[in-house]
Design an enzyme around this catalytic site. Structure first.
Site, PDB file in Angstrom:
ATOM      1  N   PHE A  24     -11.635  -7.565  13.797  1.00  0.00           N
ATOM      2  CA  PHE A  24     -10.526  -7.996  12.949  1.00  0.00           C
ATOM      3  C   PHE A  24     -10.165  -6.888  11.955  1.00  0.00           C
ATOM      4  O   PHE A  24     -11.018  -6.336  11.287  1.00  0.00           O
ATOM      5  CB  PHE A  24     -10.918  -9.282  12.195  1.00  0.00           C
ATOM      6  CG  PHE A  24      -9.823  -9.761  11.279  1.00  0.00           C
ATOM      7  CD1 PHE A  24      -8.599 -10.155  11.790  1.00  0.00           C
ATOM      8  CD2 PHE A  24     -10.017  -9.792   9.900  1.00  0.00           C
ATOM      9  CE1 PHE A  24      -7.576 -10.574  10.952  1.00  0.00           C
ATOM     10  CE2 PHE A  24      -9.007 -10.216   9.061  1.00  0.00           C
ATOM     11  CZ  PHE A  24      -7.769 -10.604   9.589  1.00  0.00           C
ATOM     12  N   GLN A  25      -8.899  -6.553  11.914  1.00  0.00           N
ATOM     13  CA  GLN A  25      -8.361  -5.510  11.033  1.00  0.00           C
ATOM     14  C   GLN A  25      -8.998  -4.141  11.259  1.00  0.00           C
ATOM     15  O   GLN A  25      -9.171  -3.356  10.326  1.00  0.00           O
ATOM     16  CB  GLN A  25      -8.468  -5.925   9.567  1.00  0.00           C
ATOM     17  CG  GLN A  25      -7.583  -7.139   9.274  1.00  0.00           C
ATOM     18  CD  GLN A  25      -7.367  -7.396   7.805  1.00  0.00           C
ATOM     19  OE1 GLN A  25      -8.260  -7.167   6.994  1.00  0.00           O
ATOM     20  NE2 GLN A  25      -6.183  -7.884   7.467  1.00  0.00           N
ATOM     21  N   LYS A  30     -17.519  -1.124   5.689  1.00  0.00           N
ATOM     22  CA  LYS A  30     -18.001  -2.130   4.742  1.00  0.00           C
ATOM     23  C   LYS A  30     -19.519  -2.069   4.535  1.00  0.00           C
ATOM     24  O   LYS A  30     -20.000  -2.159   3.414  1.00  0.00           O
ATOM     25  CB  LYS A  30     -17.610  -3.504   5.285  1.00  0.00           C
ATOM     26  CG  LYS A  30     -17.550  -4.556   4.251  1.00  0.00           C
ATOM     27  CD  LYS A  30     -16.925  -5.832   4.809  1.00  0.00           C
ATOM     28  CE  LYS A  30     -16.967  -6.888   3.709  1.00  0.00           C
ATOM     29  NZ  LYS A  30     -16.344  -8.135   4.129  1.00  0.00           N
ATOM     30  N   MET A  87      24.075   9.237   2.567  1.00  0.00           N
ATOM     31  CA  MET A  87      23.889  10.515   3.252  1.00  0.00           C
ATOM     32  C   MET A  87      24.184  10.369   4.749  1.00  0.00           C
ATOM     33  O   MET A  87      24.734  11.261   5.387  1.00  0.00           O
ATOM     34  CB  MET A  87      22.469  11.040   3.028  1.00  0.00           C
ATOM     35  CG  MET A  87      22.240  12.441   3.546  1.00  0.00           C
ATOM     36  SD  MET A  87      23.414  13.628   2.843  1.00  0.00           S
ATOM     37  CE  MET A  87      22.453  14.340   1.516  1.00  0.00           C
ATOM     38  N   GLU A 143       0.818  -1.226   0.000  1.00  0.00           N
ATOM     39  CA  GLU A 143       0.000   0.000   0.000  1.00  0.00           C
ATOM     40  C   GLU A 143       0.845   1.267   0.000  1.00  0.00           C
ATOM     41  O   GLU A 143       0.427   2.301  -0.516  1.00  0.00           O
ATOM     42  CB  GLU A 143      -0.950   0.011   1.192  1.00  0.00           C
ATOM     43  CG  GLU A 143      -2.109  -0.977   1.092  1.00  0.00           C
ATOM     44  CD  GLU A 143      -1.738  -2.353   1.625  1.00  0.00           C
ATOM     45  OE1 GLU A 143      -0.549  -2.587   1.939  1.00  0.00           O
ATOM     46  OE2 GLU A 143      -2.656  -3.207   1.726  1.00  0.00           O
TER      47      GLU A 143
HETATM   48  C1  LIG Z   1      12.267   5.994   5.563  1.00  0.00           C
HETATM   49  C2  LIG Z   1      13.561   6.662   5.909  1.00  0.00           C
HETATM   50  N1  LIG Z   1      14.380   6.119   6.818  1.00  0.00           N
HETATM   51  C3  LIG Z   1      15.557   6.725   7.110  1.00  0.00           C
HETATM   52  C4  LIG Z   1      15.911   7.891   6.512  1.00  0.00           C
HETATM   53  C5  LIG Z   1      17.234   8.563   6.874  1.00  0.00           C
HETATM   54  N2  LIG Z   1      18.105   8.646   5.705  1.00  0.00           N
HETATM   55  C6  LIG Z   1      18.218   9.764   4.950  1.00  0.00           C
HETATM   56  S1  LIG Z   1      19.216   9.560   3.647  1.00  0.00           S
HETATM   57  C7  LIG Z   1      19.586   7.976   4.083  1.00  0.00           C
HETATM   58  C8  LIG Z   1      20.511   7.148   3.262  1.00  0.00           C
HETATM   59  C9  LIG Z   1      19.993   6.865   1.912  1.00  0.00           C
HETATM   60  O1  LIG Z   1      20.790   5.891   1.320  1.00  0.00           O
HETATM   61  P1  LIG Z   1      20.689   5.578  -0.216  1.00  0.00           P
HETATM   62  O2  LIG Z   1      19.280   5.404  -0.627  1.00  0.00           O
HETATM   63  O3  LIG Z   1      21.608   4.459  -0.540  1.00  0.00           O
HETATM   64  O4  LIG Z   1      21.162   6.925  -0.910  1.00  0.00           O
HETATM   65  P2  LIG Z   1      22.586   7.651  -0.883  1.00  0.00           P
HETATM   66  O5  LIG Z   1      22.541   8.649   0.218  1.00  0.00           O
HETATM   67  O6  LIG Z   1      23.627   6.608  -0.692  1.00  0.00           O
HETATM   68  O7  LIG Z   1      22.643   8.312  -2.210  1.00  0.00           O
HETATM   69  C10 LIG Z   1      18.905   7.633   5.248  1.00  0.00           C
HETATM   70  C11 LIG Z   1      19.030   6.321   5.918  1.00  0.00           C
HETATM   71  C12 LIG Z   1      15.009   8.435   5.588  1.00  0.00           C
HETATM   72  N3  LIG Z   1      15.221   9.590   4.977  1.00  0.00           N
HETATM   73  N4  LIG Z   1      13.852   7.803   5.276  1.00  0.00           N
END
Ligand SMILES: Cc1ncc(C[n+]2csc(CCOP(=O)(O)OP(=O)(O)O)c2C)c(N)n1
Lengths: 166, 585
Positions: free
Chosen positions: B124-125, B174, B482, B62
């Protein structure tokens, strides 16, 4: 500074959750909230007392306006209005104290609602400041139980102070 | 009621069930597509959907449905609709609703709910979808009767699309889906009309006009609201007439052409040095549908501190929220600018614009081109050239997102689709799917990371099943890049749990979904990789191996002043400097 906001809302499912949720989510300080129907059963007034700086109060008003159920908002602080709260308290008493307590009830023009040998139940409605004083005075005795409403308020028909916000 | 109306009601309004009424109301409001996933509490709706004209795309989670709806909405400006069942179906779309609310994206979610009589019994749900979505929706409702379906649906659509767009959610028990009603024609909404009528122009219009005419060093600071209100022509007119340089937020990219000589690209934490310098130096800054958020104005007292600050926003609550402004107008941006522009004096480009051009030359985006490896910046620069800057770019969240914003300076509105306010990893693939359905022929390219892509990788099946040719680039740096960057810069290289030790083989993953894929590792393979990506007619994956230590520069650390800017020099590389002023390609 304290501001009294009178918020006219659609009287339906969930409106109170929306309003109170806004306050928790955005971290606004709220002193009291009271809600009740108006003369029109489809609308309610939520009276909010908030303790915030004026620019924050403006922000609160603007955020409230975004709620779909909000019809209008008045900042009654900018108007002359009647503000009322109700307090009910039960004080511990004994034969020798009773006279003194009854005297105080008289001074405040409060009402005795019930009385036993050991306790008196008193109610008073007034403006929030007088209610505070009333409670302070009675806390010299032992307050066994107390309940207090939030503020409700309405603008005086003769109010001349201008409300600056639409 | 007049006799005529009564008669027509009697003769025309056959009884329909709630599900049918909702679908017909959606169709009447020009909604053509939706994304969703069925389950017990929404089955009557799916039954009515089966032979209807509303096109439904089955996703694999979803969250994919709501992000696809967002991608579609962002690419087209139309309402994105998603459908889920109750309980877990509803909780799975919370992230997307929060994301859409933050980025003012018009999305409608319809969630199944247990029958009215069972609500509150922990059936349920059952979850309190209504209560849970209060802070992340602009409008939400729990239906109690089939008589209300048409009205509530119309309200939900109208509110999501009007003013500052946002999210609507209808919780649909529902029994209400199967309940019968004749109440679905000429329905009146029951919400005060200032919630959806175009607002009047309020505020200091004359003051702003004279401030613009007097300013010597003005800057336009453009945000997502500029795209929502279709104000691009007016912004271009204003910028050109008064020779005002334009900086953009992440959400505003494309509202003003990235290759225009007055464009300074993105400002803020990872903005260009020259955009941030221009903001430092300007004497008038005008926010156009932008909200001074913390990634732009990290330090509010330092932000544009020499400038008169002005703001035009359709949401009055955005005015004086984080930064106090001297001049404000609350209005639809396009209409406000239409009123302002005729009174703006025409200027020829003077010392301010030449100062700006000098800033650009002296502070370009830069990186070390390396030896033979692929630098993500260079790849994006090549992608830009190859696609002539015309592809629709969708991103996930992380370094690759910031590099895309920097090195693919989009030219058109709705050409850059990303999760801005919430920063949701996993947004990219489903959003690209939704965007592709929205834009038709134009190529849609997803730029993702090895971390982000794995958050909704199951949607490859959706792309395959419905033949949606999204082109997927995965920058594989073996890290949550990042996070690694912050750990390197601010946590003394303690790389706590940011290494992606067990990345799958993305090529085999693609093959498992019966999609084509290719991996490139060396710089001289870029050309071949791009050809593969762009010439494929089906969804496909290009995995690009990049060095893990590459960082996004420049960077103004969170909450810091402009002076603490960190740039490429920080890495002490003695290499092969490559510079780009992306807006002067
Ligand atoms: C759902 C979620 N969890 C954690 C984060 C924290 N976060 C921001 S950037 C990042 C790393 C992203 O890694 P990747 O997709 O490999 O991209 P890169 O930075 O290596 O280009 C994280 C864990 C986030 N933004 N969203």
């Amino acid at each position: 500074m304290k501001h009294t906001l009178s918020v006219l809302v659609k009287n339906h499912y969930g409106v109170l959750s929306h309003v109170s949720g806004l306050f928790t989510r955005r971290g606004y300080n709220i002193d009291s909230l009271s809600v009740g129907e108006t003369d029109n059963p489809e609308e309610s007034i939520i009276t909010l007392v908030v303790d915030e700086e004026p620019h924050m109060v403006l922000q609160i008003e603007k955020q409230l306006y975004k709620l779909v159920d909000v019809i209008s908002i008045e900042d009654l602080t900018k108007k002359e209005s009647l503000q009322r709260e109700l307090v009910i308290l039960t004080v511990k008493t004994s034969k020798d104290k009773r006279h003194e307590i009854l005297g105080l009830v008289d001074v405040f023009k409060a009402t005795i609602v019930d009385m036993t040998d050991s306790a008196i139940m008193i109610e008073m409605s007034s403006n929030p400041r007088r209610i505070d004083t009333f409670i302070r005075v009675f806390s010299e005795y032992t307050i066994l139980k107390m309940a207090r409403t939030g503020t409700i308020a309405l603008e005086f028909p003769s109010s001349k102070l201008e409300n600056t916000k639409k | 009621m007049s006799k005529e109306k009564k008669d027509s009601k009697l003769s025309n309004n056959i009884e329909k069930n709630g599900a049918r009424i909702m679908i017909d109301t959606l169709l009447e409001n020009n909604i053509e597509v939706c994304w969703g996933y069925p389950g017990g509490a929404i089955l009557p709706f799916y039954d009515a959907l089966m032979h209807s004209k509303l096109k439904h795309y089955l996703v694999r989670h979803e969250q994919g449905a709501v992000h696809a709806a967002q991608g579609y909405a962002r690419a087209t400006g139309k309402l994105g609709v998603c459908i889920t069942t109750s309980g877990p179906g509803a909780t799975n779309i919370m992230t997307g609703l929060a994301d859409a609310k933050m980025d003012s994206t018009p999305v409608l979610a319809v969630t199944g709910q247990v029958a009215c009589a069972d609500i509150g019994s922990d059936a349920f749900q059952e979850v309190d979808t209504y209560g849970m979505t209060i802070p992340i929706t602009k409008y939400n409702a729990l239906l109690k009767s089939a008589d209300d379906v048409a009205r509530v649906t119309k309200e939900a659509i109208t509110i999501a699309l009007s003013g500052r767009p946002g999210t609507s959610l209808i919780d649909f028990p529902k029994d209400v889906q199967v309940g019968l009603s004749t109440n679905y024609k000429n329905i009146k909404m029951r919400i005060p009309d200032y919630h959806f009528k175009n607002p009047p122009i309020e505020g200091d219009v004359d003051k702003l006009i004279s401030a613009i005419n007097k300013a010597e060093k003005p800057v336009l600071y453009v945000g997502g609201g500029a795209i929502t209100s279709n104000a691009y022509n007016e912004i271009k007119e204003l910028a050109e007439k008064a020779q005002i340089p334009v900086v953009s937020t992440l959400m505003g990219l494309g509202a003003f052409a990235g290759n225009h000589e007055l464009s300074l690209g993105m400002l803020g934490m990872h903005g260009t040095a020259y955009a941030n310098k221009a903001v430092m130096e300007c004497d008038l800054i005008i926010a156009l549908g932008a909200r001074f958020d913390d990634r732009v104005a990290g330090n509010t007292s330092d932000f544009a501190k020499k400038a008169i600050k002005a703001q035009i926003d359709i949401d009055p609550a955005e005015i004086d929220k984080r930064v106090f402004v001297d001049i404000y107008i609350s209005a639809n941006l396009k209409e406000a600018l239409k009123k302002i522009n005729p009174h703006i004096k025409k200027k020829t480009s003077g010392s301010w614009v030449s100062f700006i051009q000098k800033l650009k030359k002296e502070n370009p985006l830069k990186f070390d081109l390396g030896k033979g490896e692929i630098k993500p910046q260079y790849f994006l620069h090549e992608l830009y050239k190859k696609t002539k800057g015309d592809a629709v770019i969708v991103t996930d969240v992380g370094q690759h997102q910031m590099w895309s914003a920097q090195y693919y300076p989009v030219k058109h509105p709705r050409q850059f689709i990303t999760s801005g306010g919430l920063g949701t990893m996993g947004y990219g693939l489903p959003a690209a799917i939704g965007a592709k359905i929205g834009v038709g022929e134009k190529p849609v390219i997803l730029i993702s990371g090895d971390g982000s892509i794995q958050m909704n990788i199951q949607e490859l099946a959706t792309a395959k099943m419905h033949h949606i040719p999204v082109k997927i680039v995965i920058f594989n740096n073996g890290f949550l890049g990042m996070v690694r960057q912050w750990q390197e810069l601010f946590f003394e290289k303690r790389f706590s749990h940011s290494i992606m030790g067990y990345n799958p083989n993305f090529i085999k993953i693609a093959e498992a979904y019966d999609l084509k894929a290719k991996r490139i590792i060396k710089k001289d393979e870029i050309e071949e990789g791009l050809n593969f990506l762009l010439e494929n007619n089906d969804a496909c994956i290009l995995e690009v191996k990049i060095p893990c230590a590459e960082k996004v520069y420049p960077m103004i650390p969170a909450g810091a002043k402009y002076e603490s800017i960190i740039d490429y020099e920080h890495d002490n590389s003695k290499g092969n400097l490559f510079t780009v002023v992306p807006n002067n390609p």
